[in-house]
Motif scaffolding. Structure first.
Motif, PDB file in Angstrom:
ATOM      1  N   ALA A 266       0.823  -1.210   0.000  1.00  0.00           N
ATOM      2  CA  ALA A 266       0.000   0.000   0.000  1.00  0.00           C
ATOM      3  C   ALA A 266       0.859   1.263   0.000  1.00  0.00           C
ATOM      4  N   LEU A 267       1.943   1.261   0.766  1.00  0.00           N
ATOM      5  CA  LEU A 267       2.786   2.441   0.892  1.00  0.00           C
ATOM      6  C   LEU A 267       3.629   2.702  -0.354  1.00  0.00           C
ATOM      7  N   VAL A 268       4.176   1.634  -0.937  1.00  0.00           N
ATOM      8  CA  VAL A 268       5.147   1.799  -2.024  1.00  0.00           C
ATOM      9  C   VAL A 268       4.495   1.741  -3.402  1.00  0.00           C
ATOM     10  N   ARG A 269       3.493   0.850  -3.575  1.00  0.00           N
ATOM     11  CA  ARG A 269       2.906   0.659  -4.908  1.00  0.00           C
ATOM     12  C   ARG A 269       1.440   1.083  -4.989  1.00  0.00           C
ATOM     13  N   ASP A 270       0.925   1.706  -3.936  1.00  0.00           N
ATOM     14  CA  ASP A 270      -0.466   2.182  -3.907  1.00  0.00           C
ATOM     15  C   ASP A 270      -1.458   1.058  -4.205  1.00  0.00           C
ATOM     16  N   GLU A 271      -1.153  -0.147  -3.702  1.00  0.00           N
ATOM     17  CA  GLU A 271      -2.042  -1.286  -3.931  1.00  0.00           C
ATOM     18  C   GLU A 271      -3.199  -1.262  -2.936  1.00  0.00           C
TER      19      GLU A 271
END
Length: 300
Positions: A266-271
């Motif tokens: 969620a933090l790095v790839r906005d998943e």
């Protein structure tokens, strides 16, 4: 009656560390896959980790096995614990989120308990474990989404590929205890990764073409993490815990991985994940707690 394997407080601490390390590996693998083909990515993981571990064996002057049967066991372990699951999961991650991959990976604990019960007298399948397995499978079905069973597409096929990898992991943990349990962790891990690399080197060349080392710094950082930290270092812990707690209990580590992987994704790839994935994880977590008899009951 045969005394059953349990997870000591020391083993729980090592499991927590292993879960943290492997939780980060899902993001690192996904980053590397932006530039490196699947089989080549897996080759990088086993090759560099193999070199590091044989270096550790040499520095510590540990005896290298000479029995051909042990080297055959290394090859089988490499296939079950590296080549098959790494390949299936890396391919699956091309089509689904990092967090969902980690949730599905947690089913390894379910399959490991079943396989271990079939092989080892001190890891038998009790009524409590049967209930835990049932809750676990319900959690998996919920996380995937029951509609995925109605028709296959790349997304649902990718999820089943990851489940195939977890079955392979489960078989590997029992094989490792059965065939390699008497070896020092450093030697067992190095030998396993040697078997993996011997298979992957020609496979990567044939499937992906010549292996290029001209990669972006971001890709090399990802490879460095998942090869050196999440493979070489992690497998030293893996074999230590395997000797202490048994093959079924070892795979409880997969319950500790999803929160780390989901947060990093969620933090790095906005998943983002659908709510059903979190509901499925809660059911899976409940099932694994039942399997282990509750986290508060581990013996010293």
């Amino acid at each position: 009656m045969t005394e059953q394997k349990t997870i000591s407080k020391g083993a729980w601490a090592e499991l927590a560390l292993l879960g943290l390390i492997w939780g980060g590996s899902f993001l690192a693998i996904r980053i590397a896959l932006d530039e490196v083909p699947v089989v080549t990515s897996v080759f990088h993981r086993t090759f560099w980790a193999m070199l590091v571990l044989w270096g550790v064996v040499a520095i510590q002057r540990l005896p290298v096995p000479k029995d051909p049967r042990i080297w055959g066991a290394f090859l089988v372990m490499g296939l079950l614990n590296n080549v098959i699951p790494f390949g299936l999961m890396s391919w699956g991650q091309l089509y689904i989120e990092t967090g969902l991959t980690s949730i599905l990976n947690a089913t390894t604990a379910i399959f490991a308990v079943i396989v271990a019960a079939m092989i080892f007298a001190d890891e038998r399948l009790t009524p409590r474990k049967i209930i835990g397995v049932g809750l676990g499978f319900l959690g998996v079905a919920t996380a995937i989404g029951l509609e995925a069973f109605d028709s296959f597409d790349l997304r649902s096929t990718a999820q089943f590929a990851i489940l195939g990898g977890t079955v392979s992991y489960a078989l590997a943990s029992s094989w490792g205890r059965l065939k390699l349990g008497d070896l020092p962790p450093q030697v067992a891990a190095a030998g396993m990764l040697t078997g993996s690399t011997l298979v992957l080197a020609p496979a990567a060349w044939l499937i992906d073409g010549p292996i290029s080392l001209d990669l972006e710094p971001r890709t090399w950082m990802a490879i460095g993490y998942y090869a050196i930290v999440a493979t070489a270092g992690a497998y030293l812990l893996y074999y230590r815990i395997l000797a202490k707690a048994g093959s079924g209990n070892l795979m409880v580590v997969t319950l500790l991985i999803p929160p780390v992987a989901i947060t990093l994704g969620a933090l790095v790839r906005d998943e983002a994940l659908l709510p059903q994935a979190y509901v499925g994880f809660v059911l899976l977590a409940l099932g694994l707690m039942v399997l282990n008899g509750g986290f508060g009951k581990a013996r010293d």
